[in-house]
Design an enzyme around this catalytic site. Structure first.
Site, PDB file in Angstrom:
ATOM      1  N   GLY A 155     -13.111   2.668  -7.069  1.00 21.81           N
ATOM      2  CA  GLY A 155     -12.062   1.909  -8.239  1.00 21.81           C
ATOM      3  C   GLY A 155     -12.528   0.630  -8.380  1.00 21.81           C
ATOM      4  N   ASN A 169     -14.337  -0.822 -10.814  1.00 26.66           N
ATOM      5  CA  ASN A 169     -14.197  -1.002 -11.949  1.00 26.66           C
ATOM      6  C   ASN A 169     -12.897  -1.210 -12.623  1.00 26.66           C
ATOM      7  OD1 ASN A 169     -16.982  -1.387 -13.264  1.00 26.66           O
ATOM      8  ND2 ASN A 169     -17.307   0.302 -11.801  1.00 26.66           N
ATOM      9  N   MET A 197     -16.174  11.226 -11.773  1.00 28.06           N
ATOM     10  CA  MET A 197     -17.448  12.026 -11.759  1.00 28.06           C
ATOM     11  C   MET A 197     -17.214  13.356 -12.466  1.00 28.06           C
ATOM     12  SD  MET A 197     -19.012   9.611 -10.213  1.00 28.06           S
ATOM     13  CE  MET A 197     -20.476  10.475 -10.021  1.00 28.06           C
ATOM     14  N   ASN A 244     -16.876   4.818 -21.317  1.00 25.65           N
ATOM     15  CA  ASN A 244     -17.744   5.030 -19.896  1.00 25.65           C
ATOM     16  C   ASN A 244     -18.605   4.082 -19.526  1.00 25.65           C
ATOM     17  OD1 ASN A 244     -18.250   6.620 -17.324  1.00 25.65           O
ATOM     18  ND2 ASN A 244     -20.356   7.207 -18.587  1.00 25.65           N
ATOM     19  N   HIS A 272     -21.844   3.208 -17.199  1.00 26.19           N
ATOM     20  CA  HIS A 272     -22.868   4.052 -16.681  1.00 26.19           C
ATOM     21  C   HIS A 272     -23.947   3.011 -16.005  1.00 26.19           C
ATOM     22  CE1 HIS A 272     -25.460   7.370 -15.700  1.00 26.19           C
ATOM     23  NE2 HIS A 272     -26.400   6.661 -16.420  1.00 26.19           N
TER      24      HIS A 272
HETATM   25  C1  GRF Z   1     -19.954   2.751 -10.987  1.00 22.94           C
HETATM   26  O1  GRF Z   1     -21.428   2.383 -10.696  1.00 22.94           O
HETATM   27  C2  GRF Z   1     -20.058   3.282 -12.456  1.00 22.94           C
HETATM   28  O2  GRF Z   1     -21.075   2.669 -13.120  1.00 22.94           O
HETATM   29  C3  GRF Z   1     -20.301   4.977 -12.086  1.00 22.94           C
HETATM   30  O3  GRF Z   1     -19.579   4.999 -10.959  1.00 22.94           O
HETATM   31  C4  GRF Z   1     -19.423   4.027 -10.250  1.00 22.94           C
HETATM   32  C5  GRF Z   1     -17.842   3.743 -10.079  1.00 22.94           C
HETATM   33  O4  GRF Z   1     -17.483   2.697  -9.084  1.00 22.94           O
HETATM   34  N1  GRF Z   1     -20.206   5.664 -13.182  1.00 22.94           N
HETATM   35  P1  GRF Z   1     -15.946   2.139  -8.806  1.00 22.94           P
HETATM   36  O5  GRF Z   1     -15.257   3.444  -8.371  1.00 22.94           O
HETATM   37  O6  GRF Z   1     -15.406   1.735 -10.153  1.00 22.94           O
HETATM   38  O7  GRF Z   1     -16.304   1.385  -7.656  1.00 22.94           O
END
Ligand code: GRF
Length: 213
Positions: free
Chosen positions: A21, A23, A97, A114, A116
């Site tokens: 989490g 992000n 995921m 999203n 990526h």
């Molecule tokens: C990130 O690298 C994002 O690009 C990918 O999954 C990861 C998530 O990281 N889709 P976080 O859970 O936000 O730390």
């Protein structure tokens, strides 16, 4: 695309996350309470650290485990209903995921984004950084894109992209460390732009998102 004009309050954002989490945290630390309001965080994994981050910020959380539903569509319909109850206008996949089915995407058409860890269309799907390393690329990067109900994975129109030259990279962990700050800048920036109504579709090319700055 979610509505946005001078009359509109903060954009109501629902987040889906499966992992640590970071992000989500970037959104909470930047746009949340400003241009956007995170109104709920849902996960497919009860142990996701993202849920802890949401609770710490006083945001409602929901857990939707696949095993609690007959199939993926039933689970996705439940998540969509949960987000709709909170009047979410934009859904952000922040390290979510599971692949979303039409049961979700049709309800939030044009309103799912999203992040990526590759420069799409290169290396979609899981293990994007490992795919890029295996290919031997010298430039890595991050894409924030819309998610469309097109049957593909990571195939929706690009909102923002940023690359970084890492010509000597051999470790996925090291590359991810370099990409994280880019993700944490790009995702809030994309949400900010959507909230401001600054992201529109090029009428001559529906693949191309026009960004007004
Ligand atoms: C990130 O690298 C994002 O690009 C990918 O999954 C990861 C998530 O990281 N889709 P976080 O859970 O936000 O730390």
């Amino acid at each position: 695309m979610p509505p946005s004009d001078g009359e509109h309050g903060p954009l109501r954002v629902g987040v889906l996350a499966s992992g640590t989490g970071t992000n989500l945290q970037a959104l909470l630390d930047t746009v949340h309470g400003e241009e956007a309001l995170v109104v709920g965080v849902a996960s497919d994994r009860p142990a996701a650290e993202a849920l802890e981050r949401a609770r710490a910020a006083g945001i409602e959380t929901g857990v939707f485990e696949r095993s609690d539903y007959e199939d993926r569509s039933a689970r996705d319909a439940a998540i969509a209903a949960w987000m709709a109850e909170r009047d979410a206008e934009l859904i952000v996949l922040a390290g979510y995921m599971a692949i979303l089915t039409s049961a979700f995407l049709s309800r939030f058409a044009g309103a799912v984004v999203n992040v990526h860890p590759s420069l799409l269309p290169a290396f979609p799907g899981i293990r994007a950084i490992e795919q890029a390393l295996d290919y031997g690329v010298k430039i890595f990067g991050v894409t924030v894109h819309f998610v469309e109900d097109d049957g593909g994975v990571d195939t929706g129109p690009v909102i923002l992209q940023r690359g970084v030259e890492l010509p000597h990279a051999t470790s996925a962990e090291d590359v991810h460390m370099q990409l994280r700050p880019i993700e944490h800048a790009l995702l809030p920036e994309a949400v900010r732009l959507v909230a401001r109504g600054a992201v529109t579709r090029d009428p001559h090319n529906p693949r191309r998102m026009v960004i007004a700055r």
